[in-house]
Scaffold this motif. Structure first.
Motif, PDB file in Angstrom:
ATOM      1  N   TYR A 635       0.850  -1.184   0.000  1.00 53.02           N
ATOM      2  CA  TYR A 635       0.000   0.000   0.000  1.00 53.02           C
ATOM      3  C   TYR A 635       0.893   1.243   0.000  1.00 53.02           C
ATOM      4  O   TYR A 635       1.758   1.409   0.866  1.00 53.02           O
ATOM      5  N   SER A 677      -5.370  -4.324  -0.696  1.00 56.66           N
ATOM      6  CA  SER A 677      -6.599  -3.791  -1.291  1.00 56.66           C
ATOM      7  C   SER A 677      -7.564  -3.287  -0.227  1.00 56.66           C
ATOM      8  O   SER A 677      -8.363  -2.375  -0.485  1.00 56.66           O
ATOM      9  N   VAL A 678      -7.512  -3.875   0.975  1.00 59.77           N
ATOM     10  CA  VAL A 678      -8.363  -3.406   2.064  1.00 59.77           C
ATOM     11  C   VAL A 678      -7.949  -2.002   2.480  1.00 59.77           C
ATOM     12  O   VAL A 678      -8.797  -1.128   2.714  1.00 59.77           O
ATOM     13  N   GLU A 680      -6.453   0.160   0.559  1.00 58.20           N
ATOM     14  CA  GLU A 680      -6.841   1.038  -0.544  1.00 58.20           C
ATOM     15  C   GLU A 680      -8.303   1.470  -0.415  1.00 58.20           C
ATOM     16  O   GLU A 680      -8.663   2.605  -0.714  1.00 58.20           O
ATOM     17  N   SER A 681      -9.132   0.562   0.034  1.00 57.43           N
ATOM     18  CA  SER A 681     -10.573   0.827   0.115  1.00 57.43           C
ATOM     19  C   SER A 681     -11.010   1.301   1.492  1.00 57.43           C
ATOM     20  O   SER A 681     -12.212   1.485   1.722  1.00 57.43           O
ATOM     21  N   THR A 684     -13.716   4.123   2.039  1.00 53.31           N
ATOM     22  CA  THR A 684     -15.078   3.702   1.716  1.00 53.31           C
ATOM     23  C   THR A 684     -15.609   2.724   2.746  1.00 53.31           C
ATOM     24  O   THR A 684     -16.755   2.833   3.216  1.00 53.31           O
ATOM     25  N   LEU A 685     -14.778   1.753   3.134  1.00 58.49           N
ATOM     26  CA  LEU A 685     -15.220   0.715   4.064  1.00 58.49           C
ATOM     27  C   LEU A 685     -15.596   1.295   5.420  1.00 58.49           C
ATOM     28  O   LEU A 685     -16.609   0.910   6.017  1.00 58.49           O
ATOM     29  N   GLU A 688     -18.732   4.131   4.905  1.00 56.48           N
ATOM     30  CA  GLU A 688     -20.013   3.572   4.474  1.00 56.48           C
ATOM     31  C   GLU A 688     -20.479   2.423   5.358  1.00 56.48           C
ATOM     32  O   GLU A 688     -21.563   1.877   5.139  1.00 56.48           O
ATOM     33  N   GLU A 705     -12.656  11.103   4.588  1.00 53.33           N
ATOM     34  CA  GLU A 705     -11.897  10.203   3.720  1.00 53.33           C
ATOM     35  C   GLU A 705     -10.402  10.422   3.904  1.00 53.33           C
ATOM     36  O   GLU A 705      -9.620   9.465   3.902  1.00 53.33           O
ATOM     37  N   GLU A 709      -7.542   7.681   5.107  1.00 54.59           N
ATOM     38  CA  GLU A 709      -6.292   7.429   4.385  1.00 54.59           C
ATOM     39  C   GLU A 709      -5.099   7.516   5.329  1.00 54.59           C
ATOM     40  O   GLU A 709      -4.130   6.744   5.213  1.00 54.59           O
TER      41      GLU A 709
END
Length: 727
Positions: A635, A677-678, A680-681, A684-685, A688, A705, A709
């Motif tokens: 990441y 990938s977790v 990266e997301s 959103t995770l 939301e 957001e 990050e």
């Protein structure tokens, strides 16, 4: 340029793991032993009617009578005295090595299981996480019914210490359970149908953050339950409801709501004089939740309850002018029928260390200095074993059962002699015991034949110091769990504790106030104990074993591996002349959220044993088959995001998930072992609420957001630091 976390900061973060909440599945599957020989069931009988009749006959007299023979396990701690002592002795020191599995049952839960199975007639009632009740045939493990109260998963974020439940109460034709979201429910013992459901939170439901995790108690026509949540925003209370209708009969509060008259009763007027009217407790509720321990003396007509910690923890901000802050960290005696205050004994006046007194209370009659005394025995989080006269609350004795550095002892009046610097007002201090407790909720037991109390003792290192910039009910990055409503008022582990974690089973003589024997364990957070007339002590361990000890000597006589670490206490019962021993298994709780000490990662499960049982133990997956053990990598992040990300992780994630890549993940996964990938997301995770169905809170409105990050950057950087330091 990559940012490498300094080793000192990483070391400090490594020990910052208390705990909070998240996932859980509640499907159920029966796995009765196909090759086991089970006693025959009378097919001519009406099992529905029999189950109802069995619970209908449970009243005060039945509970008292059962304590004399032990054939059933009718209450959470086996009787009004809460001794967890059974007079059954078919299984004893001479034959316990013949124990074999009779049956096992899959609770389907991936979170902590803290319930002691209750057995009435030939039916077992046991709860799993999320307050789900399972009724089983106690002979075979066959599922009879399941009640799922459908607790809204957002309550996972309101539960400081996992989405657990310690079990049911049974009496007068009903099974009672308190649900995590604050309802007391009465169920039909034969079908699981809801007979009545009462909202115990009432007008405080939206305004405060609280839960129920404890087992109710029943006496007379009353069922009693408390509340939890003193880390967040609540005021402690204990409430009695009519067993037939669910209507409230009385309620007693443990802290005042307002320092000015009119007061609800004389006890609140007395308490108000011991609180600073300008303290932060006015905004946070004050705490004092009564989330676990109760005991009842039918002869004296008294109900005893253990009161929890203050809110905020730190008295410097909670009540800056000091004071005893009644009734925090106290044992309180109430008139059982009316809830009227009778007496109290405060173990930690002006508590500032989260030294709750909500741990298991045991009643017994002991001879002390040649005099017969009706006593109450208590081994709370603060590390001292207390013996108190239960008729009037007078202090008899208190001695440390673990290493203690916050107090030098207790004076003749029963007040602690506070050690210099223990309040950590100007500098960080490693507390022994820590807020995890020298003994937490895990039930202890007392054997009248040996005269010993069997305590799941422990130590989890933690350092604390007063937080000079604390603001109540406010998200402050770097302040532990403040983004989820925690009000601690302390900074935690700004220095690295020197003590090592430990856990042991301790046999304690309450008259001589001394240790008799101990058995060391791999780690803290081992299960509750039960002792029997067969000369045995049963306990499960954090490293996934169920063990029987000689109650006199402490010798281990039998053990068996189970599906995960054990935190609950066992029960024992007899059906058709056969004695059984049952344990509900499921790793979790405040310590177990972020850390584990077993390679097994099974779902919650009930194991029931008998002599010469022949059932096959179930196959259990190993940790590496369930979760990744590879540190996250790949990441991409900016170095300047790591520092702010660390502060946000501490305020939003640390108690639930531990230090990324350092802790191995308990009932919740550790984010240091996710796929890139977790990360990266992650914005959103988190925002939301992708995992809200499993109990993880949505951070919508709590994190931007950009902040998510930064948290991802901290997780990746910490994993890299761990990888480099392990080479």
């Amino acid at each position: 340029m990559r940012y490498r976390m300094p080793a000192a900061l990483l070391a400090a973060l490594c020990s910052l793991l208390i705990a909070c909440s998240s996932p859980g599945a509640d499907s159920a599957k029966t796995e009765s032993a196909a090759n086991a020989t089970q006693p025959a069931v009378d097919a001519a009988a009406d099992p529905i009617a029999e189950r109802r009749a069995a619970v209908e006959r449970v009243d005060d007299a039945a509970i008292i009578a059962n304590a004399s023979h032990g054939r059933e396990w009718l209450t959470y701690n086996h009787g009004f005295s809460e001794q967890r002592y059974s007079r059954l002795k078919q299984i004893n020191v001479d034959n316990v090595d013949r124990l074999g599995l009779a049956w096992s049952y899959n609770l389907g839960s991936t979170r902590g299981v803290e319930a002691t199975p209750v057995v009435v007639g030939d039916t077992m009632y046991v709860t799993a996480s999320w307050s789900v009740v399972h009724a089983l045939d106690a002979r075979t493990g066959e599922k009879l019914w399941q009640y799922d109260p459908q607790v809204p998963r957002e309550y996972g974020a309101r539960a400081c210490c996992d989405v657990v439940n310690r079990g049911v109460a049974v009496a007068k034709g009903k099974v009672f359970v308190g649900t995590l979201d604050g309802y007391l429910v009465a169920l039909d013992p034969a079908t699981g149908e809801v007979l009545w459901r009462t909202d115990t939170f009432g007008h405080m439901r939206e305004k405060k953050l609280q839960t129920i995790t404890g087992a109710p108690r029943v006496f007379g026509d009353l069922v009693v339950i408390g509340n939890g949540g003193a880390e967040l925003q609540t005021r402690g209370y204990l409430t009695a409801y009519n067993v037939h209708t669910g209507e409230q009969e009385w309620r007693w509060y443990s802290v005042p709501e307002d320092p000015e008259p009119p007061f609800a009763d004389a006890s609140m007027e007395m308490a108000a004089k011991t609180w600073d009217p300008d303290g932060a407790w006015r905004e946070t509720g004050g705490g004092g939740t009564m989330w676990d321990s109760m005991a009842y003396d039918p002869e004296l007509g008294l109900l005893y309850v253990g009161v929890g910690n203050g809110n905020p923890w730190n008295q410097d901000v909670r009540s800056p002018k000091g004071g005893d802050n009644l009734f925090l960290s106290s044992i309180v005696a109430l008139k059982a029928k009316t809830g009227e205050y009778v007496w109290h004994y405060q173990e930690v006046p002006g508590d500032t260390w989260d030294f709750t007194a909500a741990q298991h209370i045991i009643l017994a009659d002991l001879e002390i200095d040649g005099e017969a005394r009706k006593v109450l025995m208590h081994a709370p989080k603060n590390g001292f074993f207390f013996v108190i006269d239960r008729t009037d609350g007078s202090f008899i004795s208190a001695e440390p059962f673990v290493d203690v550095n916050w107090a030098e002892g207790y004076d003749e009046n029963g007040r602690p002699i506070i050690a210099e610097g223990a309040r950590a007002k100007k500098a960080a201090r490693e507390m022994r015991p820590s807020a995890y407790g020298a003994h937490n909720w895990h039930p202890m037991s007392f054997n009248p034949e040996t005269g010993l109390v069997y305590i799941p003792a422990q130590g989890v290192p933690l350092a604390m110091e007063s937080d000079p910039s604390f603001q109540p009910n406010t998200h402050q990055p770097g302040h532990p769990m403040s983004n989820l409503g925690w009000n601690i008022g302390h900074l935690v582990n700004t220095i690295t504790p020197e003590a090592k974690p430990f856990g042991h089973l301790l046999a304690w003589d309450p008259v001589a106030q001394k240790e008799v024997w101990r058995q060391e364990y791999l780690s803290p957070w081992n299960g509750g104990t039960t002792t029997t007339a067969g000369g045995l002590v049963f306990q499960g361990s954090a490293d996934a074993r169920f063990i029987a000890y000689d109650a006199k000597t402490g010798d281990a006589l039998w053990q068996v591996p189970v599906s995960s670490g054990v935190i609950a206490g066992p029960s024992t019962f007899e059906i058709d002349g056969t004695q059984y021993v049952s344990i509900a298994v499921g790793w979790g709780g405040v310590y177990g959220l972020a850390q584990r000490h077993s390679e097994r990662m099974g779902t919650g499960r009930v194991y029931t044993f008998r002599l010469d049982g022949e059932a096959k133990m179930p196959e259990i997956p190993r940790a590496e088959d369930v979760r990744s053990t590879t540190l996250v990598s790949g990441y991409e992040y900016e170095a300047e995001d790591v520092g702010p990300g660390a502060q946000l992780y501490v305020s939003s994630c640390i108690f639930c998930h531990g230090v990324p890549g350092v802790n191995n993940g308990g009932s919740l996964p550790n984010p240091g072992y996710v796929d890139a990938s977790v990360l990266e997301s992650l914005p959103t995770l988190l925002i939301e609420g992708a995992w809200s169905s499993r109990g993880m809170p949505s951070f919508k409105g709590k994190l931007s957001e950009r902040e998510a990050e930064q948290i991802a950057a901290f997780i990746q950087n910490t994993a890299e630091s761990v990888a480099k330091q392990s080479k």
